[in-house]
Design an enzyme around this catalytic site. Structure first.
Site, PDB file in Angstrom:
ATOM      1  N   GLU A 175       7.019  -5.320   8.310  1.00  0.00           N
ATOM      2  CA  GLU A 175       6.241  -4.787   7.196  1.00  0.00           C
ATOM      3  C   GLU A 175       6.663  -3.361   6.866  1.00  0.00           C
ATOM      4  OE1 GLU A 175       2.246  -5.113   8.569  1.00  0.00           O
ATOM      5  OE2 GLU A 175       2.371  -7.276   8.920  1.00  0.00           O
ATOM      6  N   PRO A 176       7.921  -3.150   6.469  1.00  0.00           N
ATOM      7  CA  PRO A 176       8.378  -1.782   6.167  1.00  0.00           C
ATOM      8  C   PRO A 176       7.732  -1.239   4.905  1.00  0.00           C
ATOM      9  CG  PRO A 176      10.029  -3.377   5.504  1.00  0.00           C
ATOM     10  CD  PRO A 176       8.956  -4.154   6.219  1.00  0.00           C
ATOM     11  N   GLY A 177       7.387   0.023   4.937  1.00  0.00           N
ATOM     12  CA  GLY A 177       6.847   0.699   3.766  1.00  0.00           C
ATOM     13  C   GLY A 177       7.575   2.002   3.546  1.00  0.00           C
ATOM     14  N   ARG A 178       7.368   2.948   4.463  1.00  0.00           N
ATOM     15  CA  ARG A 178       8.010   4.253   4.353  1.00  0.00           C
ATOM     16  C   ARG A 178       9.530   4.142   4.241  1.00  0.00           C
ATOM     17  NH1 ARG A 178       5.252   8.839   5.763  1.00  0.00           N
ATOM     18  NH2 ARG A 178       3.095   8.545   6.398  1.00  0.00           N
TER      19      ARG A 178
ATOM     20  N   LYS B   9       0.806  -1.223   0.000  1.00  0.00           N
ATOM     21  CA  LYS B   9       0.000   0.000   0.000  1.00  0.00           C
ATOM     22  C   LYS B   9       0.837   1.270   0.000  1.00  0.00           C
ATOM     23  CE  LYS B   9      -0.568  -0.498   5.019  1.00  0.00           C
ATOM     24  NZ  LYS B   9      -0.160  -1.927   5.038  1.00  0.00           N
TER      25      LYS B   9
ATOM     26  N   GLY C 213       6.359   1.191  10.628  1.00  0.00           N
ATOM     27  CA  GLY C 213       6.581   2.379  11.443  1.00  0.00           C
ATOM     28  C   GLY C 213       7.979   2.937  11.325  1.00  0.00           C
TER      29      GLY C 213
ATOM     30  N   SER D 224       2.274   4.182  11.789  1.00  0.00           N
ATOM     31  CA  SER D 224       3.086   4.632  10.666  1.00  0.00           C
ATOM     32  C   SER D 224       3.803   5.922  11.039  1.00  0.00           C
ATOM     33  CB  SER D 224       2.184   4.866   9.444  1.00  0.00           C
ATOM     34  OG  SER D 224       2.953   5.171   8.305  1.00  0.00           O
TER      35      SER D 224
ATOM     36  N   TYR E  31       3.165   6.614   0.058  1.00  0.00           N
ATOM     37  CA  TYR E  31       1.753   6.978   0.156  1.00  0.00           C
ATOM     38  C   TYR E  31       1.409   8.228  -0.646  1.00  0.00           C
ATOM     39  CZ  TYR E  31       1.914   3.590   3.911  1.00  0.00           C
ATOM     40  OH  TYR E  31       2.095   2.430   4.621  1.00  0.00           O
TER      41      TYR E  31
ATOM     42  N   HIS F 255       1.707  -3.285  15.217  1.00  0.00           N
ATOM     43  CA  HIS F 255       2.152  -2.139  14.416  1.00  0.00           C
ATOM     44  C   HIS F 255       2.163  -0.932  15.332  1.00  0.00           C
ATOM     45  CE1 HIS F 255       2.823   0.633  11.171  1.00  0.00           C
ATOM     46  NE2 HIS F 255       2.672  -0.294  10.242  1.00  0.00           N
TER      47      HIS F 255
END
Length: 422
Positions: A291-294, A86, A254, A217, A397, A214
């Site tokens: 679950e890394p995203g940023r 996402k 996060g 974020s 995002y 979590h």
């Protein structure tokens, strides 16, 4: 060397032009030694200056993506990353990460389909959404995706009926009040609820293999990880008593993406490693994922937009300037309005400007007054129609939250990758 081979493979085997989630995507540009993504930005600006087409665009550096992956593995050597789709689901981003060997955190059937169509094995996917539509659960079952999260009795009942062979992961509530985007108001079971949920799962003959959390974020308090990992240890012990011997810990996301974050990734990694060594030491038989995203995506993209309008506003004798630009809240900047920090652009002008700065508001191109880039007042030098603004750290995002509201197209995305990865 693996990162170099797999990233360059995208250049030779990837499609020349792809429509992915509505994006206009060009072929990846291979950067020869001595060139950079910033040079591509400058060349593109010059190209547009020579025409009347001065549309906004985004440059994504896939070399940065590979570097972030290596940095993650170096600082959290016991943790396997499952990238949060996402955050940025651009085809090239996902393909590079797939080739680098990451897993994927998917939250919907659409994300599951996108990752599975790339040839990613179901075992490299966690369906990390605690509230799933029945048809989505059935789709996951049909594709062999077994790992999925839950945090309430109703979800266990759904899974038991529609995906009885699933391997469930119990999501814990965490105190994420200091994070940029708290999540625990919507997701997570408290420690007091865990005994009941694990017992229900046992009665329904559903297997619970682990726990997850979590910390929110954009976490700004590293100690949040320490408390959450300690709580997870309690759930592991409780699960063993009830009949759920667990072997998976998911420490969520996060992790900061910007270099000027309140807490650095290095500080968080130190806290996480210490907590893991204490509560889940090596040799305990527990697989640890995240679950890394940023952290992966933020630095990858740079947004470049053009000033298309200007207005002087005089209030109580003070001069205030308003600029209208061709990218905004509905295309690339929705997430920026929710952040606590103020993003300051780099100004690109043809001529030198005076050092004096004015209170400035940047407006997006649509007819909605909510279409604003950040706060109402920032300090910028006086600019003019035709000047360019460059925003760094625009990979997280932004693309996934964009739309074509009011008929404005999403910015073109240009992907680059260095021919030599350090």
């Amino acid at each position: 060397m693996l990162a170099k081979r797999t990233c360059l493979q995208i250049l030779s085997e990837g499609p020349k032009e792809v429509e992915s989630s509505g994006e206009r995507q060009k072929q990846v540009i291979c950067l020869e030694p001595g060139t950079s993504a910033w040079m591509i930005i400058q060349e593109k600006i010059q190209e547009l200056l020579d025409s009347d087409e001065r549309d906004a665009f985004i440059v994504a550096d896939l070399g940065v993506l590979a570097e972030q992956h290596q940095h993650f593995l170096q600082l959290l050597p016991r943790v396997t990353p499952f990238y949060a789709v996402k955050c940025n689901n651009s085809l090239s981003v996902l393909q590079v990460l797939a080739n680098l060997g990451t897993g994927f955190d998917c939250a919907s059937r659409g994300e599951l389909e996108q990752v599975l169509k790339m040839g990613v094995a179901p075992t490299r996917i966690i369906y990390a959404n605690t509230c799933k539509q029945i048809s989505y659960i059935q789709y996951a079952a049909s594709q062999g995706v077994q790992l999925m999260t839950f945090d309430c009795e109703e979800e266990v009942i759904k899974v038991a009926k529609f995906h009885p062979t699933a391997r469930l992961v119990l999501r814990l509530y965490t105190d994420d009040s200091q994070s940029m985007f708290p999540l625990s108001a919507k997701f997570g079971a408290t420690l007091d609820q865990c005994h009941h949920l694990l017992s229900i799962a046992k009665d329904l003959r559903v297997t619970v293999v682990g726990t997850c959390f979590h910390v929110g974020s954009g976490c700004q308090t590293p100690e949040s990880f320490n408390k959450a990992i300690a709580d997870a240890r309690q759930v592991f012990d409780l699960g063993l008593q009830i009949g759920h011997p667990m072997n998976l810990l998911d420490i969520g996301g996060g992790f900061p993406g910007m270099k000027d974050s309140v807490s650095s990734f290095e500080e968080m990694a130190t806290v996480i490693n210490r907590a893991l060594d204490h509560y889940f030491p090596e040799g305990s038989g527990v697989e640890i994922i995240a679950e890394p995203g940023r952290f992966y995506a933020t630095k990858v993209c740079t947004a470049v937009l053009n000033i298309i309008g200007k207005k002087d506003v005089i209030k109580q004798g003070d001069r205030k300037l308003m600029y209208y630009v061709n990218d905004g809240f509905y295309t690339s900047f929705a997430i920026i309005r929710r952040e606590k920090e103020t993003r300051m652009p780099i100004v690109v002008k043809k001529f030198n400007y005076k050092p004096h700065r004015y209170l400035t508001t940047l407006w997006g191109p649509t007819c909605d007054a909510f279409d604003r880039l950040g706060p109402t007042d920032i300090l910028l030098p006086e600019l003019h129609v035709g000047d360019w603004l460059v925003f760094e750290d625009m990979g997280a995002y932004t693309h996934t939250l964009s739309s074509n509201f009011n008929g404005f197209a999403r910015p073109e995305m240009i992907f680059t990758i260095p021919s030599e990865l350090q």
